[in-house]
Design an enzyme around this catalytic site. Structure first.
Site, mmCIF file in Angstrom:
data_model
loop_
_atom_site.group_PDB
_atom_site.id
_atom_site.type_symbol
_atom_site.label_atom_id
_atom_site.label_comp_id
_atom_site.label_asym_id
_atom_site.label_seq_id
_atom_site.Cartn_x
_atom_site.Cartn_y
_atom_site.Cartn_z
ATOM 1 N N HIS A 188 17.314 -24.012 67.420
ATOM 2 C CA HIS A 188 16.249 -24.745 68.098
ATOM 3 C C HIS A 188 15.085 -25.023 67.159
ATOM 4 C CE1 HIS A 188 18.256 -22.833 71.694
ATOM 5 N NE2 HIS A 188 18.300 -24.119 71.951
ATOM 6 N N LYS A 207 17.724 -34.856 56.394
ATOM 7 C CA LYS A 207 16.546 -35.643 56.772
ATOM 8 C C LYS A 207 15.908 -34.967 57.982
ATOM 9 C CE LYS A 207 14.370 -39.587 55.745
ATOM 10 N NZ LYS A 207 15.099 -40.845 55.957
ATOM 11 N N HIS A 208 14.644 -34.636 57.861
ATOM 12 C CA HIS A 208 13.914 -33.970 58.949
ATOM 13 C C HIS A 208 14.650 -32.713 59.421
ATOM 14 C CE1 HIS A 208 11.069 -37.188 58.938
ATOM 15 N NE2 HIS A 208 11.972 -38.086 59.265
ATOM 16 N N ASN A 266 21.030 -29.832 70.988
ATOM 17 C CA ASN A 266 22.481 -29.721 71.086
ATOM 18 C C ASN A 266 23.141 -30.407 69.896
ATOM 19 O OD1 ASN A 266 22.936 -28.355 73.638
ATOM 20 N ND2 ASN A 266 22.099 -30.163 74.633
#
Length: 529
Positions: free
Chosen positions: A529, A280-281, A423
């Site tokens: 990231h 999801k996302h 993180n």
């Protein structure tokens, strides 16, 4: 500005002969004189068409194994001359140069040659020179010349001629010129990129990225953003080369999330058993391995049922009916798998809004590939994070070594953590994630969020204890302080896998020993990231 112009003379020289005969016949029927070279001329003649060889026009035979045949003023003058410039006309008359109104060229199959593993010398011989030179000349002079570089444009050309009484309009010529420059740019990018790789040059002075339009998207991440999807020409199995069997058109977010899901599940080879990842996302909300694909899906789903709703499901082997039935119990956007059996596809057909993609394989998790990130005014390029690690590479740093079961779960969680936004914290137990914390600004927040979500899920499943009891934890980077590790221990974790390398490693190790945890260092991190 010249608008519609008659098409009287065409030069055709193609490697890909798809649609060639039909095009040649259609042009000849419209009274267009045909000029050609080599195999293209032979194919047209064999179809009964009248063709003039380029060598007849230039007065020079093809030479040097075909390296030199069209690089001649009789060709380039016919392509580049400005028809409304008296000096150009005078030069053409003086030297007997005739107009070339249409150029049809597709290039030596360099990309295909490299893709099939050809050696260096063979690849060099498949670098086209005359083709790009003619294409660029014709495209530059699109005020007067039409240039085609792709068989898919033959039909539009004939339609253009029909609608303009044998003429082409400026807008059509301009559009074909833009396509032509894109093709030569992509071709040069392929050559440059291949040569850099062959030389072992990791950072060439000029890095060119090229793609072929696969789909114009309704919008990008948000409705106010325009977007399109391009393929880079590689044969890597995945969303770009997948076959869509049903469902509406994929969106930007669908494509992005499906790619993330499939790259994650590819960490687990079919030979090691069924695996499922739910995304999801672009973050995993559940990953599991099990004895059957249906069980792997169920265990992945139980990690975070709330987030799984409307998610993307990736499988590491062929979708079967039992798994298909389980998946359709909730709303799912996309399912991607190496394949699907007929019963599973028939069941999915009862859910027409569910997209099903098959890829005929998994991307090799350790295979080299590039990852790009755009910046304002530039972009970053790096190797895809394909690092793998096994038990022999781990360093036990605590008094207690992990058990075999803990070690297996740590290696599983470590593979998942690679695909979680930093993180990243992943709790896992019995080869399934039981809590995931992603994308937080501090590691302890990710640790606590993952534990809280796990506790919420245990309550929803009416379990007597949080799912994190007896779990292991993977952290994509080192714990800068002992607080994150202690939070994991409070949640019930018994073992930790992390890169190590903090200035406070000694304090973190001491805290792990005091808490009775086993901890291993990988010496490798997985920032995402």
């Amino acid at each position: 500005m010249t608008d519609t112009l008659p098409l009287r003379r065409a030069l055709i020289s193609v490697s890909d002969k798809t649609g060639l005969i039909d095009l040649g016949q259609a042009l000849a029927a419209r009274g267009v004189a045909l000029i050609s070279t080599g195999g293209t001329a032979s194919a047209l003649r064999n179809a009964g068409l009248r063709v003039q060889d380029v060598a007849e026009i230039t007065g020079f035979p093809e030479m040097m194994d075909g390296r030199v045949k069209t690089l001649h003023p009789m060709v380039h003058g016919g392509l580049l001359a400005l028809r409304d410039n008296p000096a150009h006309r005078a030069a053409m008359d003086t030297h007997g140069i005739g107009d070339i109104d249409l150029l049809v060229v597709n290039l030596y199959p360099f990309e295909a040659t490299v893709a099939r593993g050809a050696g260096y010398d063979e690849a060099v011989e498949n670098i086209d020179i005359g083709g790009p030179a003619m294409i660029r000349a014709a495209a530059k002079n699109h005020r007067f010349v039409t240039v085609l570089t792709d068989p898919q444009d033959y039909g539009p050309l004939l339609a253009e001629l029909d609608s303009h009484d044998g003429h082409t309009g400026y807008a059509f010529r301009q559009r074909m010129a833009q396509i032509a420059y894109g093709r030569t740019a992509a071709y040069d990018a392929a050559v440059s990129g291949w040569m850099a790789g062959a030389m072992g040059e990791p950072a060439p002075r000029h890095r060119v990225v090229a793609g072929t339009l696969a789909q114009t998207l309704r919008y990008g991440e948000n409705p106010h953003q325009t977007a399109a999807f391009y393929r880079d020409g590689s044969d890597r199995p995945g969303v770009a080369n997948a076959t869509q069997h049903q469902g509406k058109e994929l969106s930007w977010n669908n494509l992005n999330d499906t790619d993330a899901a499939f790259e994650l599940v590819a960490e687990f080879l079919p030979a090691d058993g069924p695996a499922c990842a739910i995304i999801k996302h672009a973050n995993p909300c559940g990953v599991a391995r099990a004895d059957t694909l249906a069980e792997a899906y169920a265990r992945a789903y139980d990690c975070d049922r709330t987030s799984a709703f409307g998610g993307i499901i990736a499988l590491n082997m062929k979708l079967d009916l039992a798994t298909a039935r389980a998946i359709t119990e909730i709303f799912t956007e996309v399912v991607i798998a190496p394949g699907a059996d007929e019963d599973a596809m028939a069941h999915f057909a009862t859910k027409p809004n569910l997209r099903l993609l098959t890829t005929n394989g998994l991307p090799l998790a350790g295979a080299p590939a590039l990852s790009l990130r755009q910046l304002s005014g530039g972009f970053l390029v790096q190797d895809r994070d394909s690092a793998m690690i096994d038990a022999d590479a781990l360093r036990v740093v605590t008094d207690r070594a992990p058990t075999r079961a803990e070690l297996d779960d740590m290696l599983f969680a470590w593979r998942v953590a690679k695909h979680v936004k930093s993180n990243a914290i992943v709790y896992a137990k019995d080869q399934a994630t039981v809590g995931i914390g992603a994308g937080q600004m501090s590691r302890i927040d990710s640790t606590r969020i993952a534990a809280r979500k796990s506790a919420d899920m245990a309550q929803a499943l009416d379990l007597p204890a949080p799912l994190t009891q007896g779990s292991v934890v993977a952290s994509d980077a080192f714990f800068p302080f002992a607080d994150g590790l202690l939070a994991a221990a409070e949640a019930g974790a018994t073992a930790i896998i992390q890169p190590g390398g903090s200035m406070r490693d000694d304090a973190v190790i001491a805290a792990a020993n005091e808490a009775g945890l086993a901890m291993v260092f990988t010496g490798q991190r997985h920032f995402r990231h």
